[in-house]
Write a protein that holds these residues in place. Structure first.
Motif, short mmCIF file in Angstrom:
data_model
loop_
_atom_site.label_atom_id
_atom_site.label_comp_id
_atom_site.label_asym_id
_atom_site.label_seq_id
_atom_site.Cartn_x
_atom_site.Cartn_y
_atom_site.Cartn_z
N ALA A 118 33.96 104.31 45.69
CA ALA A 118 33.70 104.96 47.04
C ALA A 118 32.48 105.60 46.88
N ILE A 119 31.58 105.70 48.16
CA ILE A 119 30.35 106.56 48.03
C ILE A 119 30.48 107.23 49.43
N HIS A 120 30.37 108.72 49.15
CA HIS A 120 30.25 109.48 50.10
C HIS A 120 29.08 109.40 50.89
N THR A 157 34.34 104.78 51.96
CA THR A 157 33.52 106.01 51.96
C THR A 157 34.21 107.37 52.34
N THR A 158 33.71 108.37 52.30
CA THR A 158 34.03 109.59 52.95
C THR A 158 33.01 109.81 53.88
N VAL A 159 33.21 110.41 54.99
CA VAL A 159 32.54 110.37 56.28
C VAL A 159 32.23 111.85 56.29
N TRP A 160 30.95 112.35 56.65
CA TRP A 160 30.32 113.57 56.60
C TRP A 160 30.36 113.91 58.02
N ARG A 161 31.08 115.08 58.44
CA ARG A 161 31.21 115.41 59.87
C ARG A 161 29.84 115.53 60.83
N GLU A 164 35.18 108.52 44.12
CA GLU A 164 34.31 108.63 45.27
C GLU A 164 32.93 109.37 44.73
N VAL A 165 32.00 108.87 44.61
CA VAL A 165 30.64 109.18 44.22
C VAL A 165 30.27 110.23 45.38
N GLU A 166 29.96 111.11 44.97
CA GLU A 166 29.62 112.46 45.95
C GLU A 166 28.36 113.18 45.48
N ILE A 167 27.14 112.95 45.86
CA ILE A 167 25.89 113.45 45.32
C ILE A 167 25.16 114.32 46.29
N PHE A 168 25.36 115.54 46.22
CA PHE A 168 24.17 116.39 46.95
C PHE A 168 22.98 116.71 46.24
N TRP A 194 18.09 112.75 44.42
CA TRP A 194 18.60 111.56 45.33
C TRP A 194 18.26 111.52 46.67
N TRP A 195 18.01 112.42 47.39
CA TRP A 195 18.00 112.29 48.79
C TRP A 195 16.58 111.99 49.18
N ARG A 196 15.76 111.79 48.20
CA ARG A 196 14.33 111.69 48.13
C ARG A 196 13.95 110.02 47.87
N LYS A 197 15.10 109.49 47.52
CA LYS A 197 14.87 108.11 46.93
C LYS A 197 15.08 106.84 47.81
N ASP A 198 14.74 105.81 47.75
CA ASP A 198 14.98 104.59 48.71
C ASP A 198 16.78 104.52 48.45
N PRO A 199 17.35 104.63 49.53
CA PRO A 199 18.87 104.48 49.46
C PRO A 199 19.25 103.37 49.05
N ASP A 200 19.01 102.14 49.14
CA ASP A 200 19.23 100.93 48.70
C ASP A 200 19.21 101.16 47.08
N ASP A 201 17.89 101.69 46.58
CA ASP A 201 17.93 101.89 45.12
C ASP A 201 19.18 102.52 44.41
N VAL A 202 19.43 103.75 45.37
CA VAL A 202 20.39 104.68 45.06
C VAL A 202 21.77 104.05 44.77
N VAL A 203 22.15 102.98 45.92
CA VAL A 203 23.41 102.30 45.66
C VAL A 203 23.28 101.49 44.57
N ARG A 204 22.27 101.00 44.25
CA ARG A 204 22.24 99.97 42.93
C ARG A 204 22.42 100.68 41.72
N ILE A 205 21.70 102.03 41.69
CA ILE A 205 21.69 102.81 40.20
C ILE A 205 23.23 103.39 40.53
N ILE A 206 23.98 103.68 41.40
CA ILE A 206 25.31 104.08 41.50
C ILE A 206 26.20 103.11 40.79
N LYS A 207 26.10 101.93 41.26
CA LYS A 207 26.90 100.70 40.91
C LYS A 207 26.76 100.61 39.61
#
Ligand code: ZN
Length: 275
Positions: free
Chosen positions: A8-10, A35-39, A246-250, A255-268
């Protein structure tokens, strides 16, 4: 080697790159269906629209983050926080979340009343247990690392989470969220996980950077830090937990500065090799 069906990815892992809709569609595009949803993000789009997007993308909602945060010594403020928790529970039920991630909250302002803050946080949770039971949503108590005791979580060990579960006395409704970032340092971790057993309702993973630069927002990608994540996972599973990891990275800095598609690939990739 980790099976990706447990992944799962938050949503918060892409806080600065993706809107609510983009994150759910993005995860689905990469075959991640939990996923876990952010309020904050849910409220931006609206609970009903959010629920629709989750459903349309076949997303299983593990948690809604966050509830709790009721430590104010001012009775009116404290009551408002309790009422807010009732709204969080309703929202969690509407989006079909398994649980609300419940943080105790920290000390308020310049208060030094740590014991009082703990009592008020626990009492606030006790107040909403019947609402959660009624709504069919669990309350997942998440202790945070003690460095956040001042401003985020006066409940900062697994032992304390177990104690609070004992007091609340409803293991069907109240569980414990285990986050590698919060528990990895704790010499009592394995014992407390064993005690927690079926109370464990979620397992969050990320890594501790040895030279971390922020109390909250500098978490590392699995494999980049010092936590033996597979060992914690084994302990959590030995205690009986069989749910998602559940991957949860603040990560304001990386990681909040990278291309999110790349972030998902790296997480996998890292999920396979480091979880
Ligand atoms: Zn967490």
């Amino acid at each position: 080697m980790s099976n990706l069906s447990r992944l799962a990815i938050h949503q918060v892992t892409f806080r600065d790159q993706w809107s609510f809709r983009e994150s759910i569609e993005g995860l689905a595009r990469h075959g991640v269906r939990k996923t876990t949803v952010w309020r904050d993000k849910l409220q931006e789009i609206g609970v009903y629209e959010g629920a629709r997007i989750l459903r349309d993308n076949g997303m299983e909602v593990t948690g809604l983050s966050v509830g709790g945060l009721a430590t104010s010594p001012d009775s009116r403020e404290w009551q408002a926080a309790v009422d807010e928790n009732r709204r969080v529970i309703e929202e969690a039920a509407t989006i079909g979340a398994d649980h609300v991630v419940v943080l105790s909250g920290g000390l308020m302002g310049d208060s030094k009343d740590l014991q009082g803050a703990r009592e008020r946080a626990l009492e606030a949770i006790a107040q909403v247990v019947p609402d959660a039971r009624q709504a069919g949503v669990k309350l997942g108590l998440e202790p945070l690392h003690p460095m956040l005791c001042a401003n985020r979580a006066v409940m900062c060990t697994l032992e304390e989470a177990n104690d609070w579960c004992d007091v609340l006395g409803d293991d069907e409704t109240v569980g414990i969220v285990v986050d590698t970032y919060a528990v990895w340092w704790d010499p009592r971790m394995e014992r407390e996980l064993e005690i927690a057993g079926s109370r464990i309702c979620a397992f969050h993973v990320n890594d501790w950077l040895p030279e971390t630069r922020d109390l909250r927002l500098d978490r590392g990608m699995m494999g980049d830090g010092v936590i033996d994540i597979p060992a914690i996972r084994r302990a959590v599973e030995k205690a009986g937990y069989e749910g998602p990891c559940e991957v949860e990275i603040f990560s304001e800095r990386v990681w909040w500065r990278k291309d999110p598609d790349d972030v998902v690939r790296i997480i996998k990739d890292r999920f396979r090799t480091h979880v």
